[in-house]
Design an enzyme around this catalytic site. Structure first.
Site, PDB file in Angstrom:
ATOM      1  N   HIS A 311      35.429  47.535  32.170  1.00 29.37           N
ATOM      2  CA  HIS A 311      34.319  47.959  33.031  1.00 29.37           C
ATOM      3  C   HIS A 311      34.002  49.407  32.736  1.00 29.37           C
ATOM      4  O   HIS A 311      34.898  50.199  32.440  1.00 29.37           O
ATOM      5  CB  HIS A 311      34.712  47.821  34.517  1.00 29.37           C
ATOM      6  CG  HIS A 311      33.541  47.840  35.429  1.00 29.37           C
ATOM      7  ND1 HIS A 311      32.965  49.017  35.845  1.00 29.37           N
ATOM      8  CD2 HIS A 311      32.810  46.845  35.958  1.00 29.37           C
ATOM      9  CE1 HIS A 311      31.929  48.728  36.630  1.00 29.37           C
ATOM     10  NE2 HIS A 311      31.803  47.424  36.706  1.00 29.37           N
ATOM     11  N   ASP A 369      33.412  39.318  36.917  1.00 25.25           N
ATOM     12  CA  ASP A 369      32.935  38.076  36.272  1.00 25.25           C
ATOM     13  C   ASP A 369      34.056  37.161  35.817  1.00 25.25           C
ATOM     14  O   ASP A 369      33.804  36.035  35.396  1.00 25.25           O
ATOM     15  CB  ASP A 369      32.065  38.455  35.054  1.00 25.25           C
ATOM     16  CG  ASP A 369      30.811  39.190  35.485  1.00 25.25           C
ATOM     17  OD1 ASP A 369      30.639  40.352  35.099  1.00 25.25           O
ATOM     18  OD2 ASP A 369      30.040  38.598  36.264  1.00 25.25           O
TER      19      ASP A 369
END
Ligand code: SDX
Length: 434
Positions: A311, A369
């Site tokens: 991320h 996700d």
């Protein structure tokens, strides 16, 4: 003005032997920013920061995330509390209005969501002309942009009717998503019901059938509610920054949101939840050999990346991933599919990666996700709609940022600078001489 939080500290910049003192802005949670709004005027220099990894575009009161500590708060409330105790509708109200709704405010908001849950009959015919294999995110972006054609007043006075505009969009996008799914399968449309919750209505519009009535499973409704809450906002991510940039040109809300939907579609952003399932399916098809894929992800000469990992901001666990992982185990158990091989592969992949030096060194953890697709798949949502589900969740966040920008008296049109590295002025060569 949102950018009033100036500290007494200054940043000292020395250029060509001249000293410049730049103000320091300090945020509520202690983040520090060097205010360079006068840099070019004072020094003739600009800054460059591709991917905006070190550059703030605005001050905002909506969401705070601490990537080092794995903290995510909406309007000051921890997402753990909101996911545990709130409905998605309450959190949508919180993000857009800045406060958790009272009983009356929530009732009024729910009434508006119900009132606006249908779409214009003419818009339903749009679905007849999309190819049956049209990507749902393309349909969603087109339909949301088209919504603004039915409310021309939005172009004249975009802020005048903001509460109705907000409720209308949050409700109609859910209907558009379900209708696009039904149309793609040639199924008759199921209309929204006034007596169902936001999530139950969506599930019913997706899966109800006259020959096999859909029964809303409480665990499924609860998991969907959590998923939408956890996706609801995330500071200035790619799609939210897109909504702000497009909106800064004084484009109406629906057109700005349509642009955000297009940005979210990308596989590096919201498209990752679909790519995670492709990855897990591929590993499963290859005998479950997840270690081979860990090796591929670490190989700099191999373009493969462990999708659902890493991320831009979180360099600790993504707090959303933890909650979604727990929800996935509960939903799959309640649906009697907790032996799903893909869930097992995801667990093993996470376990190995979190102990592997390559991932540890780069602080790569599962993101939002990584597990969400496993829940959507267990609920029966087709994989090509996973990013649509992300958009459904992110919608109140996008709306809240558009509103914040529009109501900031000092907001200006977004127009980044650049460093030109092309050819210098050349003598023109007429066509006959080329
Ligand atoms: C979302 O911004 C948001 O808030 C987004 C989001 C939201 O709620 O809006 O959280 C939603 O978009 C989540 C992210 C979904 N995308 C993916 O899961 C795709 C896989 N992840 C990577 O592509 C990547 O981690 C990004 C795009 C998410 C972040 O990329 P960065 O910040 O630009 O990091 P990077 O590419 O510079 O990587 C740093 C290093 C590199 O290795 P070195 O060059 O240092 O050797 O880490 C490596 C990268 O190769 N790396 C990975 C990796 N992610 C980063 N290696 C293997 N697998 C990965 N997934």
């Amino acid at each position: 003005m949102l950018l009033d939080c100036v500290s007494d500290d200054k940043a000292e910049l020395v250029l060509d032997g001249k000293k410049y003192l730049l103000p320091i802005i300090i945020g509520t949670e202690g983040e520090r920013a060097i205010d360079i709004r006068s840099l070019r005027t004072e020094t003739g220099h600009i800054t460059i920061d591709s991917g905006y990894m070190n550059t703030g575009s605005c001050a905002s009161q909506i969401t705070f995330l601490d990537g080092e500590k794995g903290i995510l708060n909406y309007r000051g409330y921890g997402i753990e509390d909101l996911a545990e105790h709130c409905s998605f509708v309450e959190v949508s109200y919180l993000l857009v209005h800045g406060t958790l709704p009272t009983g009356d405010e929530l009732r009024r908001f729910r009434e508006l969501l119900n009132l606006y849950s249908l779409i214009h009959e003419d818009m339903i015919h749009f679905f007849d002309h999309y190819p049956s294999n049209a990507p749902p995110m393309s349909i969603l972006s087109s339909m949301v942009n088209s919504l603004s054609n039915y409310y021309p007043e939005m172009n004249e006075n975009p802020l005048e009717d903001i509460d109705n505009m907000t409720a209308r969009l949050i409700s109609k996008v859910r209907t558009i998503a379900a209708f696009s799914y039904r149309k793609s399968y040639g199924s008759q449309l199921v209309m929204p019901r006034h007596d169902f919750s936001y999530c139950a209505n969506f599930l019913n519009m997706m899966f109800d059938s006259p020959v096999k009535p859909y029964v809303v499973n409480d665990e499924v409704e609860s998991a969907l509610n959590k998923l939408l809450i956890l996706h609801a906002d995330h500071e200035q991510n790619c799609s939210t920054s897109t909504v702000r940039l497009v909106g800064s040109a004084r484009v109406n809300l629906y057109a700005s949101i349509s642009a955000g939907i297009s940005a979210l579609w990308g596989p590096l952003h919201g498209g990752a939840n679909m790519a995670v399932m492709d990855m897990l399916e591929e590993i499963h098809a290859n005998g479950g050999d997840y270690k081979k894929y860990i090796t591929k992800a670490k190989d700099r000469n191999d373009p493969f990346r462990l999708v659902g990992f890493g991320h831009r901001v979180y360099k600790n666990h993504d707090p959303r991933a933890q909650i979604i992982k727990e929800a996935s185990e509960k939903v799959l158990k309640s649906l009697g599919v907790d032996d799903d091989p893909l869930l097992q592969i995801a667990r093993e992949l996470e376990d190995v990666a979190l102990r592997d030096e390559y991932f540890v060194e780069r602080k790569l953890y599962p993101n939002v996700d990584f597990y969400s697709g496993i829940i959507y798949r267990a609920i029966g949502i087709p994989q090509n709609m996973f990013t649509v589900m992300f958009a459904l969740g992110r919608l109140p966040g996008w709306i809240s940022h558009w509103r914040e920008m529009w109501t900031d008296a000092n907001w200006r049109i977004g127009r980044p600078r650049q460093v030109y590295v092309g050819p210098q002025r050349k003598k023109f060569v007429p066509l006959e001489d080329r």
